[in-house]
Scaffold this active site. Sequence first.
Site: not given
Length: 218
Positions: A40, A66-69
């Site tokens: 990431r 960038i979205s939260q995993p």
Amino acid sequence: MRATDDTYRHKGLRRKLVETVRSKGITDENVLTALENIPRHFFLDSAFDEVAYEDKAFPIEAHQTISQPYTVAYQTQLLEIKKNDKVLEIGTGSAYQAAVLAELGAKVFTIERQKKLFDANKNFLWIKKYHNIKFFYGDGYEGLPTYAPFDKVIITAAAPIVPLKLIQQMKVGGMMVIPFGSGDVQVMKRLIKQADGSVKEEVYDRFSFVPMLQGKKD
């Protein structure tokens, strides 16, 4: 500048991240393995190297995130990806979600409306290892009629309406995962296309996404 080294430390932090995501209720082992395989920190500016494996969203170019995993894993799990599924993604952003889908063996067609982000991904050398991702600069509300029909559609921005053109570009039995709503918080929905063109709607948890906008931005 992006990082290009994936060290033992990074891999250890990824394993911890996967356990965090698992503890929040993600049960699809293939999705968890994909998260563990994808560096990431490559998708973020190197200034974020120390925090890239925290389960948080971070800013990227063009005022996007960038979205939260966990969110990435949640949407991906709902999609029930099978190898060679043809997936339309609306909102490429950092391309992290596209990489997770590609890692699972999907054929990914991803649209980004921000030229700056589209260009950044075009020059992102690591992502080129995924020959099963095709990048497009365009308006997500229009979809990609030339490449339709799709098995799955994933929208990675808050949609105030369900885009009809995207439903039309889905196969019968196909699924769309969409954060629905125009306020600060959206409800995650899974829509399953029926033979008569209507959709069966399933409602899940609440999330917060940047808004899905129409048109392209140079």
